[in-house]
Design a protein around this motif. Sequence first.
Motif, short mmCIF file in Angstrom:
data_model
loop_
_atom_site.label_atom_id
_atom_site.label_comp_id
_atom_site.label_asym_id
_atom_site.label_seq_id
_atom_site.Cartn_x
_atom_site.Cartn_y
_atom_site.Cartn_z
N LYS A 344 0.83 -1.21 0.00
CA LYS A 344 0.00 0.00 0.00
C LYS A 344 0.86 1.26 0.00
CE LYS A 344 -4.07 -2.05 2.17
NZ LYS A 344 -4.85 -2.19 3.42
N VAL A 345 1.98 1.20 0.76
CA VAL A 345 2.90 2.34 0.76
C VAL A 345 3.42 2.58 -0.65
CG1 VAL A 345 5.17 3.12 1.55
CG2 VAL A 345 3.57 2.13 3.18
N ARG A 346 3.76 1.51 -1.34
CA ARG A 346 4.26 1.65 -2.71
C ARG A 346 3.20 2.25 -3.63
NH1 ARG A 346 4.29 -1.60 -7.42
NH2 ARG A 346 6.08 -1.11 -8.75
N GLU A 347 1.95 1.81 -3.46
CA GLU A 347 0.88 2.36 -4.29
C GLU A 347 0.65 3.84 -4.01
OE1 GLU A 347 -0.63 0.86 -6.82
OE2 GLU A 347 0.70 -0.82 -6.44
N GLU A 348 0.76 4.22 -2.73
CA GLU A 348 0.60 5.63 -2.38
C GLU A 348 1.72 6.48 -2.97
OE1 GLU A 348 0.42 5.70 1.85
OE2 GLU A 348 -1.53 4.68 1.96
N ALA A 349 2.92 5.94 -2.94
CA ALA A 349 4.06 6.66 -3.54
C ALA A 349 3.86 6.81 -5.04
CB ALA A 349 5.34 5.90 -3.24
N LYS A 350 3.33 5.76 -5.67
CA LYS A 350 3.09 5.79 -7.11
C LYS A 350 2.05 6.84 -7.47
CE LYS A 350 2.08 2.57 -10.89
NZ LYS A 350 1.63 1.19 -11.21
N ALA A 351 1.03 6.97 -6.61
CA ALA A 351 -0.01 7.97 -6.85
C ALA A 351 0.55 9.39 -6.75
CB ALA A 351 -1.15 7.78 -5.85
N MET A 352 1.65 9.56 -6.01
CA MET A 352 2.29 10.87 -5.88
C MET A 352 3.44 11.04 -6.87
SD MET A 352 2.34 11.53 -1.76
CE MET A 352 3.12 9.99 -1.33
N SER A 357 10.05 1.24 -5.38
CA SER A 357 9.71 -0.16 -5.63
C SER A 357 9.66 -0.94 -4.31
CB SER A 357 10.75 -0.80 -6.56
OG SER A 357 12.00 -0.90 -5.89
N VAL A 358 9.13 -2.16 -4.39
CA VAL A 358 9.13 -3.05 -3.23
C VAL A 358 10.56 -3.30 -2.78
CG1 VAL A 358 8.64 -5.41 -2.46
CG2 VAL A 358 6.92 -4.15 -3.75
N GLY A 415 16.46 8.48 3.12
CA GLY A 415 15.02 8.31 3.01
C GLY A 415 14.69 7.39 1.84
N LEU A 416 13.42 6.99 1.75
CA LEU A 416 13.00 6.04 0.70
C LEU A 416 13.28 6.58 -0.70
CD1 LEU A 416 9.65 4.48 1.97
CD2 LEU A 416 11.71 3.27 1.24
N GLN A 417 13.01 7.88 -0.90
CA GLN A 417 13.24 8.46 -2.23
C GLN A 417 14.72 8.43 -2.59
OE1 GLN A 417 10.51 11.00 -3.53
NE2 GLN A 417 11.44 10.86 -5.52
N ALA A 418 15.59 8.76 -1.64
CA ALA A 418 17.04 8.75 -1.89
C ALA A 418 17.52 7.33 -2.16
CB ALA A 418 17.78 9.35 -0.70
N ILE A 419 16.96 6.36 -1.43
CA ILE A 419 17.33 4.96 -1.67
C ILE A 419 16.90 4.54 -3.06
CG2 ILE A 419 16.69 2.59 -1.05
CD1 ILE A 419 16.97 3.39 1.87
N ALA A 420 15.67 4.90 -3.44
CA ALA A 420 15.14 4.52 -4.75
C ALA A 420 16.02 5.06 -5.88
CB ALA A 420 13.71 5.01 -4.91
N SER A 421 16.35 6.35 -5.81
CA SER A 421 17.16 6.95 -6.88
C SER A 421 18.59 6.42 -6.83
CB SER A 421 17.16 8.48 -6.77
OG SER A 421 17.66 8.90 -5.51
N GLY A 422 19.13 6.20 -5.62
CA GLY A 422 20.49 5.68 -5.48
C GLY A 422 20.63 4.27 -6.03
N VAL A 423 19.66 3.40 -5.74
CA VAL A 423 19.69 2.03 -6.23
C VAL A 423 19.57 2.00 -7.75
CG1 VAL A 423 18.39 -0.15 -6.31
CG2 VAL A 423 18.82 0.96 -4.12
N ARG A 424 18.66 2.83 -8.31
CA ARG A 424 18.49 2.87 -9.77
C ARG A 424 19.77 3.33 -10.45
NH1 ARG A 424 13.50 5.03 -8.84
NH2 ARG A 424 14.25 7.13 -9.29
#
Length: 527
Positions: A344-352, A357-358, A415-424
């Motif tokens: 659900k957290v992932r879906e909420e992030a997607k809506a924003m 990702s999981v 934070g989650l956003q920094a992790i997401a961009s860093g991993v990508r």
Amino acid sequence: MAIPIQMPSLSPTMTEGKIVKWLKKQGDKVSSGDAVAEVETDKSNLEIEAYDDGYLLQVLVGEGEMAKVGAPIAYIGAKGEKVGAGKQVAPAAAPPEQKPQPAPAAPAPQAAAKPASSGGGDNRIAIQMPSLSPTMTEGKIVKWLKKQGDKVSSGDAVAEVETDKSNLEIEAYDNGTLAEIVVGENQMAKVGAPIAYLTAKGAKAAPAAPAAQPKPPAPAPEKPAAAKPAAAPAQAGGRRLRASPVAKRIAREKGLDLTQVSGSGPSGRVVKRDIEEALARGPAAVPAAKKAPAAQPAPGVRPEPTVLPLSSMRKVIAQRMTEVKPGVPHFYLTIEVDMEAASKVREEAKAMDLKVSVNDLIVKAVAMAVRRYPKINVSLQGDKVVQFHSVDVGIAVALEEGLITPILRDADQKGLQAIASGVRELAERARKRALKPEEYTGGSITVSNLGMYGIDQFVAVINPPQASILAVGAVSEKAVVRDGQLAVRKMMTATLSCDHRVIDGAIGAEFLRELRGLLEHPTRLLF
């Protein structure tokens, strides 16, 4: 075993150098590529880099003192290791010999011809295969960027080398003329072995014969279809495409075709400014080279298998996995995690419009669980346990030729956003073989996720020198019992592999319990 750091030849006429300043002090930790000392040569002041990992055990030549080229100036090795009293380091004279490299057919006659003009090789300087990663023992010459007879300046990229981790360029540390190529394209050389020789200014180079010999005949049938269209724009008047190492790196990272970029540097060399201007103009100059379709076999004819050489990366993977699996006593702990709330957290992030990702949620949860249970953040190195105080999470990335684990540093503080961009960003550069050695070495723990391939559960082999790895399966709907009632929930299986020499079952179990709690109550990831 202590390894000497030797005084290198940093100019064509250099016979000795003076240590101006030590940039590392005795007892300091040293990584491959670190500058350890500043040296005054007969031409300029330059830095000496280490080619091995370890600790600076002993400084032999103090600041203001001189040392002959090839003489040991310090030793590095394991922490606390004793260095022998003597300075008997015979290997200093060994690297210039080309005997260990019998592959090219032509070097032998040329080596015989050289002494007649250069007086026993005094004017010849060996370009050696450097250590470009901590696990590298040999490298393959992918391409020579200079040809025999070309003038070379200190800092020029002379060859592209495939290591066990990525493709990197070798730069010259001397001025002169490329007199002899010892190791041809697609041939291997041990670290420290000579791959070519330079002659000092004014000395004559041998005719450019060997460069054409090392080409392998096997790939010839495929090259006309795929390689020629891309290579044609790069060769105006038979010249090789010229680009600075920085320009090549940026172009590789951005997916820019260098053959479509006009160079404004010396002799039409493509420099950083040209790449930035091409990127600013937009994607027009980035045509994607289409792969020629594979020829279909005639009906009823079985296609022959393709025989490919073992890549440098795959060789090291094979070697290290063979070492670690019999040598490290693994044990495995498996849990099931309810991923309903995390999804659900992932879906909420997607809506924003946030790309989370999981796997990003898992990396964040792993980092926080490691921070809260530091007993799992350890490594066994020799007869010592190393306890890490930063949380660096490795992310296993599958490449066509193998596997690499780029490291997300200080993941627990992101934070989650920094992790997401860093991993990508790390994964993209890993696939382009553009990672630096410090970006894929070390780490606290690795996350290996095969869920995207539909794998429900698996166990992973520990990535040394780490002591644990988490194998993550797919998130899928399963029938589970909740409050005495049958319910359908999104579930995920995770298996932790641990090195039993430094991690016990209870420590691994506590870590997994914390991990499950973080993923099942993802708001805890924010605090």
